[in-house]
Design a protein around this motif. Structure first.
Motif, PDB file in Angstrom:
ATOM      1  N   ILE A   2       0.861  -1.184   0.000  1.00 46.75           N
ATOM      2  CA  ILE A   2       0.000   0.000   0.000  1.00 46.75           C
ATOM      3  C   ILE A   2       0.898   1.234   0.000  1.00 46.75           C
ATOM      4  N   ARG A   3       0.600   2.185  -0.870  1.00 49.37           N
ATOM      5  CA  ARG A   3       1.411   3.390  -0.986  1.00 49.37           C
ATOM      6  C   ARG A   3       0.556   4.516  -1.551  1.00 49.37           C
ATOM      7  N   SER A   4       1.122   5.737  -1.581  1.00 49.46           N
ATOM      8  CA  SER A   4       0.438   6.870  -2.192  1.00 49.46           C
ATOM      9  C   SER A   4       0.346   6.676  -3.698  1.00 49.46           C
ATOM     10  N   MET A   5      -0.734   7.178  -4.269  1.00 48.76           N
ATOM     11  CA  MET A   5      -0.949   7.024  -5.699  1.00 48.76           C
ATOM     12  C   MET A   5       0.030   7.896  -6.487  1.00 48.76           C
ATOM     13  N   GLN A   6       0.483   7.392  -7.622  1.00 52.13           N
ATOM     14  CA  GLN A   6       1.364   8.123  -8.522  1.00 52.13           C
ATOM     15  C   GLN A   6       0.672   8.302  -9.876  1.00 52.13           C
ATOM     16  N   LEU A  41      -5.601  15.473 -11.951  1.00 56.16           N
ATOM     17  CA  LEU A  41      -5.784  16.766 -11.284  1.00 56.16           C
ATOM     18  C   LEU A  41      -6.707  16.637 -10.075  1.00 56.16           C
ATOM     19  N   GLU A  42      -7.769  15.862 -10.229  1.00 57.04           N
ATOM     20  CA  GLU A  42      -8.727  15.700  -9.129  1.00 57.04           C
ATOM     21  C   GLU A  42      -8.084  15.011  -7.931  1.00 57.04           C
ATOM     22  N   CYS A  43      -7.248  14.035  -8.190  1.00 56.98           N
ATOM     23  CA  CYS A  43      -6.654  13.260  -7.106  1.00 56.98           C
ATOM     24  C   CYS A  43      -5.504  13.984  -6.413  1.00 56.98           C
ATOM     25  N   GLU A  44      -5.019  15.076  -7.008  1.00 57.26           N
ATOM     26  CA  GLU A  44      -3.925  15.815  -6.389  1.00 57.26           C
ATOM     27  C   GLU A  44      -4.353  16.532  -5.115  1.00 57.26           C
ATOM     28  N   GLU A  45      -5.660  16.736  -4.927  1.00 59.37           N
ATOM     29  CA  GLU A  45      -6.136  17.559  -3.819  1.00 59.37           C
ATOM     30  C   GLU A  45      -6.371  16.773  -2.529  1.00 59.37           C
ATOM     31  N   GLY A  46      -6.191  15.472  -2.519  1.00 55.20           N
ATOM     32  CA  GLY A  46      -6.420  14.685  -1.312  1.00 55.20           C
ATOM     33  C   GLY A  46      -5.369  13.610  -1.167  1.00 55.20           C
ATOM     34  N   LEU A  47      -5.470  12.883  -0.076  1.00 52.94           N
ATOM     35  CA  LEU A  47      -4.600  11.729   0.139  1.00 52.94           C
ATOM     36  C   LEU A  47      -5.169  10.549  -0.626  1.00 52.94           C
ATOM     37  N   CYS A  48      -4.441  10.037  -1.606  1.00 60.39           N
ATOM     38  CA  CYS A  48      -4.889   8.912  -2.417  1.00 60.39           C
ATOM     39  C   CYS A  48      -3.966   7.724  -2.178  1.00 60.39           C
ATOM     40  N   LEU A  49      -4.541   6.588  -1.890  1.00 57.53           N
ATOM     41  CA  LEU A  49      -3.785   5.377  -1.606  1.00 57.53           C
ATOM     42  C   LEU A  49      -4.155   4.288  -2.609  1.00 57.53           C
ATOM     43  N   VAL A  50      -3.169   3.464  -2.965  1.00 57.92           N
ATOM     44  CA  VAL A  50      -3.427   2.304  -3.806  1.00 57.92           C
ATOM     45  C   VAL A  50      -2.738   1.092  -3.196  1.00 57.92           C
ATOM     46  N   GLU A  51      -3.291  -0.082  -3.488  1.00 56.05           N
ATOM     47  CA  GLU A  51      -2.623  -1.337  -3.163  1.00 56.05           C
ATOM     48  C   GLU A  51      -2.210  -1.986  -4.475  1.00 56.05           C
ATOM     49  N   VAL A  57      -2.083  -2.093  -9.866  1.00 56.24           N
ATOM     50  CA  VAL A  57      -2.956  -1.599  -8.803  1.00 56.24           C
ATOM     51  C   VAL A  57      -4.178  -2.496  -8.672  1.00 56.24           C
ATOM     52  N   ARG A  58      -4.434  -2.940  -7.451  1.00 54.67           N
ATOM     53  CA  ARG A  58      -5.572  -3.830  -7.182  1.00 54.67           C
ATOM     54  C   ARG A  58      -6.705  -3.125  -6.447  1.00 54.67           C
ATOM     55  N   ALA A  59      -6.401  -2.022  -5.762  1.00 57.20           N
ATOM     56  CA  ALA A  59      -7.423  -1.351  -4.962  1.00 57.20           C
ATOM     57  C   ALA A  59      -7.044   0.114  -4.778  1.00 57.20           C
ATOM     58  N   TYR A  60      -8.073   0.929  -4.483  1.00 58.02           N
ATOM     59  CA  TYR A  60      -7.895   2.382  -4.381  1.00 58.02           C
ATOM     60  C   TYR A  60      -8.809   2.921  -3.282  1.00 58.02           C
ATOM     61  N   CYS A  61      -8.318   3.930  -2.550  1.00 61.14           N
ATOM     62  CA  CYS A  61      -9.189   4.759  -1.715  1.00 61.14           C
ATOM     63  C   CYS A  61      -8.506   6.108  -1.525  1.00 61.14           C
ATOM     64  N   ALA A  62      -9.257   7.093  -1.060  1.00 60.18           N
ATOM     65  CA  ALA A  62      -8.702   8.441  -0.882  1.00 60.18           C
ATOM     66  C   ALA A  62      -9.461   9.161   0.219  1.00 60.18           C
ATOM     67  N   LEU A  63      -8.847  10.203   0.783  1.00 64.68           N
ATOM     68  CA  LEU A  63      -9.458  11.069   1.775  1.00 64.68           C
ATOM     69  C   LEU A  63      -9.375  12.511   1.287  1.00 64.68           C
ATOM     70  N   SER A  64     -10.502  13.230   1.384  1.00 63.58           N
ATOM     71  CA  SER A  64     -10.548  14.636   0.974  1.00 63.58           C
ATOM     72  C   SER A  64     -11.355  15.421   1.999  1.00 63.58           C
ATOM     73  N   PRO A  65     -11.118  16.738   2.121  1.00 62.30           N
ATOM     74  CA  PRO A  65     -11.914  17.566   3.036  1.00 62.30           C
ATOM     75  C   PRO A  65     -13.395  17.511   2.685  1.00 62.30           C
ATOM     76  N   PHE A  66     -14.243  17.489   3.725  1.00 65.50           N
ATOM     77  CA  PHE A  66     -15.687  17.391   3.512  1.00 65.50           C
ATOM     78  C   PHE A  66     -16.396  17.805   4.790  1.00 65.50           C
ATOM     79  N   ARG A  67     -17.343  18.743   4.681  1.00 65.03           N
ATOM     80  CA  ARG A  67     -18.142  19.186   5.825  1.00 65.03           C
ATOM     81  C   ARG A  67     -17.238  19.522   6.997  1.00 65.03           C
TER      82      ARG A  67
END
Length: 291
Positions: A2-6, A41-51, A57-67
């Motif tokens: 698992i690492r940050s997306m490139q 460009l969209e993924c540059e604004e949050g923490l994006c992780l891939v496995e 790449v087998r899996a993806y998730c990300a965290l972004s500011p919200f509420r």
């Protein structure tokens, strides 16, 4: 691993997104973009992780500011395994980056692997939201403005906020919009407003967003002031909104939504002939402070 997306991961992430799109029951909150450059460009604004493994790449998730905290994109994993291994691992890594903030997640009601993984990671369901659709012509039939009332295609920001505040507590996210943000929102060509007035007082509004690629108009907000309820104005606003959307020939369908506690809205949609098309569940991972 698992690492940050490139940037080189974009084709594999797009493949996962298209796999998710292929079946409604796989739906989760995910990036809007399906174009490589825009997705990057969209993924540059949050923490994006891939496995990844030897096959990519087998899996993806990300965290972004919200509420008041963060929103989780995904997890998306085509090869999650019977125990949801990829999703569980990604959620565990993402949880290390929340800084004690509440995290919201959204999953299709029927996406049991993702829902199981979210609940195993400590997310709790808040509510479900049902979506209903109907042909525009069916809902716009007989649309008319009641005697003694009038419509406009805009509202002063103060009047909009007052109706927004009175109609539904869950809409509080828009109360802190600046006049500039409000103006920019309604300057969007895909956004429309149908406001209903009695004299000099607005009594309700229907807000629409157009999706020409899907031939669909969505009622994003339907508000009737509590003092004006029980007169059929919700039905009137929906019919007028459908008539507005029907004036755009590329649109064919009207979609509405209601949380599970909004029984009167769901009953109205059923009476008007809307049919259920999908349901989403909202989850929350509590932070150090109350969300």
């Amino acid at each position: 691993m698992i690492r940050s997306m490139q940037a080189t991961d974009i084709p594999d992430v797009l493949a996962l997104l298209h796999w998710m799109d292929a079946a409604p029951e796989r739906e989760v909150f995910a990036p809007d973009s399906r174009d490589p450059r825009e997705l990057h460009l969209e993924c540059e604004e949050g923490l994006c992780l891939v496995e990844e493994d030897d096959d990519g790449v087998r899996a993806y998730c990300a965290l972004s500011p919200f509420r008041d905290g963060l929103v989780l994109e995904g997890p998306i994993a085509e090869y999650a395994g019977s125990e949801g291994g990829s999703m569980n691992a990604l959620l565990g890594r993402a949880a290390q980056h929340t800084d004690g903030q509440p995290v919201y997640a959204f999953s299709a009601r029927d996406n049991l692997p993702v829902r199981t993984a979210l609940e195993k990671a400590g997310f709790a369901p808040l509510h479900s939201t049902a979506f209903y659709s109907a042909p525009l012509a069916q809902i716009s039939h007989g649309a008319r403005v009641p005697d003694g009332m009038r419509t406009t295609d805009s509202l002063p920001v103060a009047e909009y906020r007052a109706l927004y505040r009175a109609a539904e507590d869950a809409w509080a996210g828009r109360l802190d919009w600046t006049p500039e943000q409000y103006a920019a929102h309604f300057a969007d060509d895909t956004v429309r407003l149908v406001a209903l007035w009695r004299g000099n007082h607005p009594v309700g509004f229907a807000e629409l967003e157009f999706s020409p690629d899907d031939a669909r108009a969505d009622v994003t907000y339907l508000a009737v002031h509590p003092a004006e309820r029980g007169q059929g104005l919700g039905r009137v606003l929906l019919a007028l909104a459908a008539a507005e959307a029907q004036s755009h020939p590329e649109l064919r369908t009207l979609r509405v939504r209601a949380h599970d506690h909004l029984h009167s809205a769901r009953a109205l949609y059923a009476r008007m002939g809307f049919t259920h098309c999908r349901s989403m569940v909202t989850y929350l991972l509590d932070g150090d402070e109350e969300a």
